[in-house]
Design an enzyme around this catalytic site. Structure first.
Site, short mmCIF file in Angstrom:
data_model
loop_
_atom_site.label_atom_id
_atom_site.label_comp_id
_atom_site.label_asym_id
_atom_site.label_seq_id
_atom_site.Cartn_x
_atom_site.Cartn_y
_atom_site.Cartn_z
N ARG A 80 0.85 -1.19 0.00
CA ARG A 80 0.00 0.00 0.00
C ARG A 80 0.88 1.24 0.00
O ARG A 80 1.28 1.75 1.05
CB ARG A 80 -0.93 -0.01 1.22
CG ARG A 80 -1.98 -1.11 1.17
CD ARG A 80 -2.85 -1.14 2.40
NE ARG A 80 -3.50 0.14 2.67
CZ ARG A 80 -4.46 0.31 3.58
NH1 ARG A 80 -4.86 -0.72 4.31
NH2 ARG A 80 -4.99 1.49 3.76
N ASP A 95 2.28 5.06 -0.30
CA ASP A 95 1.80 6.34 0.21
C ASP A 95 1.52 7.31 -0.92
O ASP A 95 1.91 7.10 -2.08
CB ASP A 95 2.85 6.95 1.15
CG ASP A 95 3.05 6.15 2.43
OD1 ASP A 95 2.11 5.43 2.82
OD2 ASP A 95 4.14 6.26 3.03
N TYR A 112 12.08 -1.70 -3.69
CA TYR A 112 11.88 -0.29 -4.03
C TYR A 112 13.19 0.31 -4.55
O TYR A 112 14.28 -0.17 -4.20
CB TYR A 112 11.44 0.52 -2.82
CG TYR A 112 10.02 0.31 -2.35
CD1 TYR A 112 9.00 1.19 -2.75
CD2 TYR A 112 9.69 -0.74 -1.51
CE1 TYR A 112 7.70 1.02 -2.32
CE2 TYR A 112 8.38 -0.92 -1.08
CZ TYR A 112 7.39 -0.03 -1.48
OH TYR A 112 6.10 -0.21 -1.06
N ARG A 131 11.37 5.62 3.08
CA ARG A 131 11.72 7.04 2.97
C ARG A 131 12.46 7.54 4.20
O ARG A 131 13.30 8.44 4.12
CB ARG A 131 10.46 7.87 2.71
CG ARG A 131 9.88 7.61 1.32
CD ARG A 131 8.84 8.62 0.95
NE ARG A 131 7.60 8.47 1.68
CZ ARG A 131 6.92 9.45 2.24
NH1 ARG A 131 7.39 10.69 2.23
NH2 ARG A 131 5.79 9.22 2.85
#
Length: 282
Positions: A61, A63, A124, A212
């Site tokens: 999910r 952001d 990622y 992040r």
């Protein structure tokens, strides 16, 4: 005709999805907000019919503002609808979806397949430029402009201290009844020929804002304002580290989700994934 994967009159369908996250409020459906799940659900309903698509489940999910080239989700469709639309669904979705989201592949999956819990890893990439003039105009929506020179070797030394299974509480937004223990199986930086620095990070799963936050900590080690040992040293914390700045979302892209090669392992993998991760004693 017998459909091998039919359960309770439904067929499980895997969708491979890509999207530019700039104009989305994340993946998850939210009232009054434009989300990837909402747009995808509307497109499927336009083709197959309202209320006929159920069980939309995603691997990760993302952001608001985060992109994806390798997102995976599944839905359950009535058997008759799947037989009717399976050969043309991909092209029809291309015709009704907005241009900032694409379904790249559609395939029938076993009923045991779970896009979220059957996954073995998520990968990622985060892109940063330290060019003195900033990000190239055509890439400004996917590359973070960093105002200080970055040292590739320092970034990789900082990354090395974060690999492995740890309690990443310092880097996560804690949720009630959820663990912050994760296994980071890979984290490294490279500098591409165009000068853009790319962090590749892979784990069994991530908690909210974890990637992040990790990038934010490594960047201040990479530009020399913190020692390279500092990001790894925060792993001893049991609460979110307020001194860690969360890197902006637009530099981040979900590029791959992995699953067992043998479909017979989907169910067992899902059971293992659901186990509660607890901090190790070391």
């Amino acid at each position: 005709m017998v459909v091998a994967h039919e359960v309770d009159g439904n067929i499980r369908v895997r969708l491979d999805v890509a999207y530019a996250g700039a104009d989305f409020s994340g993946w998850a459906a939210q009232p009054g907000r434009r989300t990837v799940a909402g747009v995808l659900t509307d497109a499927l309903a336009t083709i197959i019919g309202a209320g006929r698509v159920t069980g939309l489940t995603v691997a990760g999910r993302t952001d608001a503002g985060v992109h994806a080239t390798g997102q995976v989700c599944h839905v359950d469709l009535p058997t008759g609808a799947w037989r009717q639309w399976s050969q043309t669904l991909l092209r029809r979705l291309a015709g009704v979806l907005p241009t900032d989201v694409r379904v790249r592949a559609v395939a029938e999956a076993p009923p045991e397949f779970d896009a979220r819990f059957s996954a073995t890893f998520r990968r990622y990439e985060y892109r940063v430029t330290d060019a003195p003039y900033g990000a190239e105009p055509l890439r400004r929506h996917e590359v973070l402009a960093w105002p200080r020179p970055l040292d590739l070797a320092a970034l990789n030394r900082a990354a090395a201290g974060l690999v492995g299974e740890h309690d990443f509480a310092a880097y996560c937004r804690r949720k009630e009844h959820a663990t912050t223990v994760r296994e980071l199986t890979g984290l490294d930086w490279r500098r591409d020929p165009d000068g853009v620095l790319v962090a590749t990070v892979q784990a069994d799963a991530f908690c909210q804002s974890m990637v992040r936050s990790l990038v934010g900590a490594m960047l201040v080690a990479g530009d020399g304002r913190r020692p390279v040992e500092w990001p790894g040293g925060l792993l001893g914390r049991r609460e979110r580290a307020s001194e860690v700045t969360v890197a902006p979302p637009h530099g981040l892209t979900l590029v791959a989700v992995g699953y067992p090669e043998d479909p017979a392992e989907y169910a067992s993998r899902a059971l293992r994934t659901r186990r509660l991760r607890l901090p190790t004693s070391s």
